[in-house]
Design an enzyme around this catalytic site. Structure first.
Site, PDB file in Angstrom:
ATOM      1  N   HIS A  92      -3.331  36.445  85.577  1.00 14.39           N
ATOM      2  CA  HIS A  92      -3.544  35.290  84.698  1.00 14.39           C
ATOM      3  C   HIS A  92      -2.552  35.387  83.537  1.00 14.39           C
ATOM      4  CE1 HIS A  92      -5.358  32.552  81.829  1.00 14.39           C
ATOM      5  NE2 HIS A  92      -6.005  32.010  82.848  1.00 14.39           N
ATOM      6  N   GLU A 164      -0.502  27.821  87.457  1.00 15.44           N
ATOM      7  CA  GLU A 164      -1.017  27.563  86.110  1.00 15.44           C
ATOM      8  C   GLU A 164       0.140  27.530  85.106  1.00 15.44           C
ATOM      9  OE1 GLU A 164      -5.397  28.386  85.691  1.00 15.44           O
ATOM     10  OE2 GLU A 164      -4.359  30.194  85.087  1.00 15.44           O
TER      11      GLU A 164
HETATM   12  P1  PGA Z   1      -7.957  25.682  80.555  1.00 16.87           P
HETATM   13  O1  PGA Z   1      -7.754  27.174  81.187  1.00 16.87           O
HETATM   14  O2  PGA Z   1      -8.646  24.868  81.600  1.00 16.87           O
HETATM   15  O3  PGA Z   1      -8.804  25.910  79.341  1.00 16.87           O
HETATM   16  O4  PGA Z   1      -6.604  25.175  80.243  1.00 16.87           O
HETATM   17  C1  PGA Z   1      -7.289  27.340  82.497  1.00 16.87           C
HETATM   18  C2  PGA Z   1      -7.163  28.813  82.801  1.00 16.87           C
HETATM   19  O5  PGA Z   1      -6.940  29.612  81.900  1.00 16.87           O
HETATM   20  O6  PGA Z   1      -7.287  29.201  83.972  1.00 16.87           O
END
Ligand code: PGA
Length: 246
Positions: A92, A164
C-alpha cells in the site's frame, strides 16, 4: 467472468464499539460482489467472531517479512492465518511512503503471505508528479515487474492487484473512469504478454477516493474488477452503496 471485489481498508481508525457496529452492518450487505474488510490488527479477533457464517472475508493491512522471531511490534502471516484472514494488503502506498517499504521488502511480504495461504493484494500506483511527467505506466509496470521477477508469474494465479494512484488516496481527487480503464488495460495487456491465462483471471481493483457518487462510473467497466475503499468504508451506508453499485 471475473467476480467483482469490494475491499474496505479501515486503516488506523475505529474503537471497539465502532468496529462492532460497522462489522455488523457490513455483514448485512447483500451484494453480488465479494466483500473483504481490512480492520486494524487488534480488531481482527472481534471481526472474526462477528463474521462467522457470513460470506464476508477479512484480512491484514500488513504483515511481517519474518515467520517468527525477535521482531518487536510485528505481526506474522501465520498469526493472521490463525485468526481466519484470507487476504493481506501488500505494498500500500502508505506503507511505501510513510514506512519506507521498498520493492524488495514488498516482494518478501508477497512471498510470505502466499506461503501462509493468504492472498496478497498488491498495490501499485504513481504520484501526482509522476503522472504529470507522463510516467504513470512506467511506474506502475516497474512496481509490478520487480515483484514478478521475484515471485514468478504463476504466483499471480492466487493474487489480486490494486491500482491506487497515490494522488487520489485520501485526497478527494479521483482518477476519471477513462484514466483508470487505461491503466488497467495496459497492465492486463502487459501480463497477457507473459501469461494469457493469468491475465484473464487476475482481478485488478481501483483505489483512490471511491465514494457512492463515483463508484458506479468507476466500477462499471469490465476492466475494473472492483475497488479498494478507504475513507468511505468507515461509513456503513456509503460502503453499502458502493458494494451495491458493482
Ligand atoms: P481512500 O483510500 O478511499 O480514502 O482514498 C484508498 C486506500 O487507501 O486504499
Amino acid at each position: 467472468m471475473r467476480k467483482k471485489i469490494i475491499a474496505a481498508n479501515w486503516k488506523m481508525y475505529g474503537t471497539l464499539d465502532s468496529v462492532k457496529k460497522l462489522t455488523a452492518r457490513v455483514a448485512e450487505i447483500r451484494a453480488s460482489c465479494e466483500i473483504i474488510i481490512f480492520p486494524p490488527f487488534l480488531f481482527i479477533p472481534l471481526v472474526q467472531q462477528l463474521l462467522k457464517n457470513t460470506p464476508v472475508h477479512y484480512g491484514g493491512q500488513n504483515l511481517s517479512v519474518a515467520v517468527s522471531g525477535p521482531y518487536t511490534g510485528e505481526i506474522s502471516s501465520e498469526m493472521l492465518k490463525e485468526y481466519g484472514c484470507s487476504y493481506v494488503l501488500v505494498g500500500h502506498s502508505e506503507r511505501r511512503r510513510l514506512f519506507y517499504e521498498t520493492n524488495t521488502v514488498i516482494g518478501e511480504k508477497f512471498i510470505r503471505a502466499q506461503a501462509a495461504g493468504l492472498i496478497p493484494i498488491l498495490c501499485v500506483g504513481e504520484t501526482l508528479e509522476e503522472r504529470n511527467q507522463t510516467k504513470t505506466m512506467e511506474i506502475v509496470l516497474n512496481q509490478f515487474n520487480v515483484i514478478l521477477e521475484r515471485v514468478g508469474v504463476q504466483a499471480f494465479e492466487t493474487a489480486v492487484l490494486a491500482y491506487e494512484p497515490v494522488w487520489a488516496i485520501g485526497t478527494g481527487l479521483t482518477a476519471t473512469p477513462l484514466e483508470v480503464q487505461e491503466v488497467h488495460l495496459k497492465l492486463r495487456k502487459h501480463i497477457h504478454s507473459i501469461d494469457a491465462k493469468i491475465a484473464e483471471s487476475i482481478p485488478i481493483l481501483y483505489g483512490g477516493s471511491i465514494k457512492p457518487e463515483n463508484a458506479g462510473d468507476l466500477l462499471s467497466s469490465s476492466e475494473v474488477d472492483g475497488g479498494l475503499v478507504g475513507g468511505a468504508s468507515l461509513n456503513s451506508d456509503e460502503f453499502r452503496q458502493i458494494c451495491l453499485s458493482c
